[in-house]
Enzyme design. Structure first.
Site, PDB file in Angstrom:
ATOM      1  N   GLY A 127       0.834  -1.197   0.000  1.00 56.01           N
ATOM      2  CA  GLY A 127       0.000   0.000   0.000  1.00 56.01           C
ATOM      3  C   GLY A 127       0.864   1.242   0.000  1.00 56.01           C
ATOM      4  N   GLY A 148       0.951   4.380  -0.624  1.00 53.64           N
ATOM      5  CA  GLY A 148       0.415   5.728  -0.706  1.00 53.64           C
ATOM      6  C   GLY A 148       1.332   6.667   0.055  1.00 53.64           C
ATOM      7  N   GLY A 196       2.939   4.978   3.262  1.00 54.60           N
ATOM      8  CA  GLY A 196       3.859   3.926   2.850  1.00 54.60           C
ATOM      9  C   GLY A 196       5.070   4.462   2.126  1.00 54.60           C
ATOM     10  N   LYS A 243      -5.761   8.765  18.487  1.00 54.19           N
ATOM     11  CA  LYS A 243      -5.615   9.222  17.108  1.00 54.19           C
ATOM     12  C   LYS A 243      -6.939   9.128  16.360  1.00 54.19           C
ATOM     13  CE  LYS A 243      -3.257   8.848  12.771  1.00 54.19           C
ATOM     14  NZ  LYS A 243      -2.647   7.969  11.782  1.00 54.19           N
ATOM     15  N   SER A 251      -6.623  12.744   4.994  1.00 51.01           N
ATOM     16  CA  SER A 251      -6.561  11.652   4.015  1.00 51.01           C
ATOM     17  C   SER A 251      -7.925  11.432   3.382  1.00 51.01           C
ATOM     18  CB  SER A 251      -6.072  10.373   4.693  1.00 51.01           C
ATOM     19  OG  SER A 251      -6.924   9.998   5.761  1.00 51.01           O
TER      20      SER A 251
END
Length: 309
Positions: A13, A15, A18, A185, A257
């Protein structure tokens, strides 16, 4: 350029999260393969990963692939797919994992590591809390806007993993209280992600709206999350209200995001953020109207942009 001992690492992944962490590890001399979407993979194969941080901009030579089989031979897998893709990505890579491979879940939400462990029972799966402001600014180009810390769950391997990450310039600590950190978070994400997605505004622009009751809305979101967390057996600090308000100061230009996904016409993780609070609240007999409204609005917007994308 930094150079350290050699570890083989796959990023499932590739993105923003990553690519940032994989790029930092590759820059430090580790053998890294980024597994991601074709456009990013093609750009990285042609020119390397453009890693643009607050302290340097550099093209990093790193392998890239679109195939889950590229995890083969990796000692660690940084699992960075969207929470909506956890099961499908885990099943795709499972046949190719080396027996001793360790999987680190660098994902939003509080239950991804559990979901991964259920599908990868022969492997050590470690939850990690990720604090980084980053986005893909273009194919093969990751833009780091701030922070970058990781918090790992304890295990026999965690100290060595943390030391390797630290040496690569990724501040990392091992904590016995990762579950609490993941929930904390989650609350930050529940406060900022839908508002940024619905408005396409940065965190700083959202909070600097003196004519609007933004602070009160965020307090309402946090209050519902704290009630659900407490009923789930997780005691979160009361100063989380202050942490939410202060986040925009540390990441003023960052969009969430969720906002980035919708801007690209993609599904978001909202079901695993505000939607998770709504579902968990309902299971516990708790009403969460503010989170329910935001979840519904983002899902409606998502429906439109994905159809048109």
């Amino acid at each position: 350029m930094l150079k350290t001992g050699h570890t083989k690492i796959a990023v499932m992944g590739a993105g923003a999260v990553g690519c940032y962490n994989g790029g930092m590890l590759a820059r430090a001399g580790h053998e890294v393969v980024l597994i991601g979407r074709p456009a990013h993979v093609q750009a990285i194969q042609a020119q390397g990963l453009l890693l643009q941080t607050q302290s340097f901009t550099e093209r990093v030579a790193v392998a890239a692939s679109t195939e889950p089989s590229a995890v083969q031979g990796a000692q660690w897998v940084l699992f960075c797919v969207k929470s909506t893709d956890t099961e499908s990505a885990a099943r795709a890579m499972a046949p190719h994992l080396d027996p001793g491979a360790i999987v680190l879940s660098l994902q939003n939400g509080v239950d991804n590591a559990e979901r991964l462990q259920a599908l990868l029972p022969q492997h050590l799966v470690l939850p990690a809390v990720v604090y980084v402001a980053a986005e893909m600014a273009g194919p093969g180009h990751v833009l780091h806007r701030g922070r970058g810390e990781l918090v790992l769950a304890p295990s026999p391997a965690s100290a060595d993993i943390a030391a390797t990450l630290q040496a690569a310039g990724i501040p990392t600590q091992v904590s016995d209280d990762v579950a609490r950190a993941l929930w904390s978070k989650l609350v930050l994400n529940c406060a900022y992600n839908p508002l940024s997605a619905l408005t396409q505004l940065s965190y700083g622009e959202i909070v600097l709206s003196p004519d609007l009751p933004v602070a009160q809305v965020m307090d309402d979101i946090v209050r519902e999350c704290l009630v659900v967390a407490r009923a789930s057996g997780v005691e979160l600090p009361e100063n989380l209200y202050d942490s939410v308000r202060q986040l925009a100061a540390s990441m003023p230009t960052q969009t969430s995001s969720t906002a980035q996904d919708l801007a690209r016409g993609r599904r978001s993780e909202i079901d695993h953020l505000n939607g998770f609070i709504v579902r968990r609240g309902a299971a516990l007999g708790l009403d969460t109207p503010v989170n329910r409204l935001l979840h519904t609005l983002v899902r409606l917007l998502e429906k439109r942009v994905v159809q048109n994308g």
